[in-house]
Design a protein around this motif. Structure first.
Motif, PDB file in Angstrom:
ATOM      1  N   ALA A 197       0.828  -1.258   0.125  1.00  0.00           N
ATOM      2  CA  ALA A 197      -0.221   0.030  -0.136  1.00  0.00           C
ATOM      3  C   ALA A 197       0.776   1.285  -0.132  1.00  0.00           C
ATOM      4  CB  ALA A 197      -0.864   0.017   1.215  1.00  0.00           C
ATOM      5  N   PHE A 198       1.980   1.380   0.566  1.00  0.00           N
ATOM      6  CA  PHE A 198       2.785   2.386   0.716  1.00  0.00           C
ATOM      7  C   PHE A 198       4.005   2.604   0.015  1.00  0.00           C
ATOM      8  CE2 PHE A 198       1.127   1.741   5.192  1.00  0.00           C
ATOM      9  CZ  PHE A 198       0.072   2.473   5.194  1.00  0.00           C
ATOM     10  N   ASP A 199       4.109   3.902  -0.667  1.00  0.00           N
ATOM     11  CA  ASP A 199       5.002   3.938  -1.767  1.00  0.00           C
ATOM     12  C   ASP A 199       6.557   4.087  -0.743  1.00  0.00           C
ATOM     13  OD1 ASP A 199       5.605   6.481  -0.269  1.00  0.00           O
ATOM     14  OD2 ASP A 199       4.854   7.644  -2.029  1.00  0.00           O
ATOM     15  N   ALA A 200       7.518   4.023  -1.417  1.00  0.00           N
ATOM     16  CA  ALA A 200       9.025   3.942  -0.730  1.00  0.00           C
ATOM     17  C   ALA A 200       9.115   4.804   0.189  1.00  0.00           C
ATOM     18  CB  ALA A 200      10.063   3.729  -1.851  1.00  0.00           C
ATOM     19  N   ARG A 201       8.940   6.066   0.006  1.00  0.00           N
ATOM     20  CA  ARG A 201       9.199   7.135   1.028  1.00  0.00           C
ATOM     21  C   ARG A 201       8.534   6.979   2.333  1.00  0.00           C
ATOM     22  NH1 ARG A 201      11.446  12.015   0.555  1.00  0.00           N
ATOM     23  NH2 ARG A 201      11.984  11.830  -1.454  1.00  0.00           N
TER      24      ARG A 201
END
Ligand SMILES: [Zn+2]
Length: 289
Positions: A197-201
């Protein structure tokens, strides 16, 4: 979310990593075949892993990750070029809904090939089919073949394939020897849902807010099939004039389906014969189509 590979480094500890998210790339693979859930999971995890290893290993050409199975899953192939174009395909029969890696592929062969292209010799490493997951098998492979302690977390759903890789770098003057267990323990707390669900940052912020992390420029990943009419013609030359003539005699044409992208290549009688025009009789070079 975009299809990206994100490299990062612990600024004050010998740990580096990569995070990959495959959305459109993965959906382009799924759009071409109706994969059963267990095959989809394995293939998606291999997609994420192939992108991560391509980002980690220094080479030019194509990384081919392939499992030939004797179980319900007969074949899984994922390719990733060093400029991050990917394709994948699988073959299976009567697959259970879920299962450990060795249950699904049976007594199979798991190989990683680095193909520099242009007919130059490549390198092939064999991954022991041990552990319950693709990640576990590849962690052992990286330790044995590259002598690099590596941890992998992989996940695949119907929309997204994602992965996180951590590697332990050589210690620099004995500083922060606790960093590796700290980094891996925190990463292990991540759920597959969070990884997808979450992007790398955001992932790095959630995992390592207490660390000084350097993020490099993200690199784009995309689906692209390497097939072409010229490559199919090369494959027909490998089949041989006699075999191709007999197919033309029976069907009036030769039709080849690309198993990666479903593209259909048709050679009518005259076109099929033209493939052999000017052939000296020397055996053709083996090439994937
Ligand atoms: Zn294709």
């Amino acid at each position: 979310m975009n299809d990206t590979i994100q490299r990062f480094l612990f600024e004050h500890a010998p740990v580096r990593g990569e995070i990959v998210h495959l959305d459109a790339t993965w959906r382009a693979v799924l759009a071409r075949h109706a994969y059963p859930p267990a095959v989809r999971t394995l293939l998606g995890e291999m997609m994420a892993a192939a992108a991560l290893l391509t980002a980690t290993l220094k080479f030019g050409g194509t990384l081919i990750m392939q499992i030939q199975g004797s179980g319900p899953v007969q074949l899984l192939v994922v390719e990733c070029t060093s400029d991050h174009f990917m394709r994948a395909t699988a073959k299976w029969a009567d697959v259970p809904a879920t299962g450990a890696l060795h249950e699904l592929v049976g007594d199979g062969k798991f190989a990683i090939t680095l193909d520099p292209g242009g007919g130059r010799p490549g390198y092939q490493g064999v991954v022991a089919l041990e552990g319950a997951t693709v990640a576990a098998a590849l962690e052992q492979y990286m330790l044995r073949s590259e002598q690099i302690e590596t941890r992998l977390w992989l996940t695949a759903t119907g929309n997204c394939a994602a992965g996180l890789l951590l590697q332990k770098l050589p210690e620099r003057g004995g500083t922060d020897s606790d960093a590796w267990p700290r980094a891996t323990t925190l990463a292990a707390s991540l759920t597959p849902q969070e990884l997808a669900a979450f992007d790398a940052r955001e992932l790095l912020r959630r995992l390592y807010s207490a660390e000084d992390i350097r993020m490099f420029k993200p690199r784009a990943v995309d689906f692209r099939c390497a097939c072409s009419r010229a490559r199919v013609a090369t494959m027909l030359r490998m089949l041989g004039r006699e075999e191709v003539e007999s197919i033309v005699a029976e069907h009036g044409e030769v039709e080849v389906n690309c198993e990666f992208c479903n593209e259909r290549y048709r050679f009518e009688g005259g076109e099929a014969r033209a493939v052999f025009a000017g052939e000296s009789g020397a055996p053709a070079q083996a090439t994937r189509h």
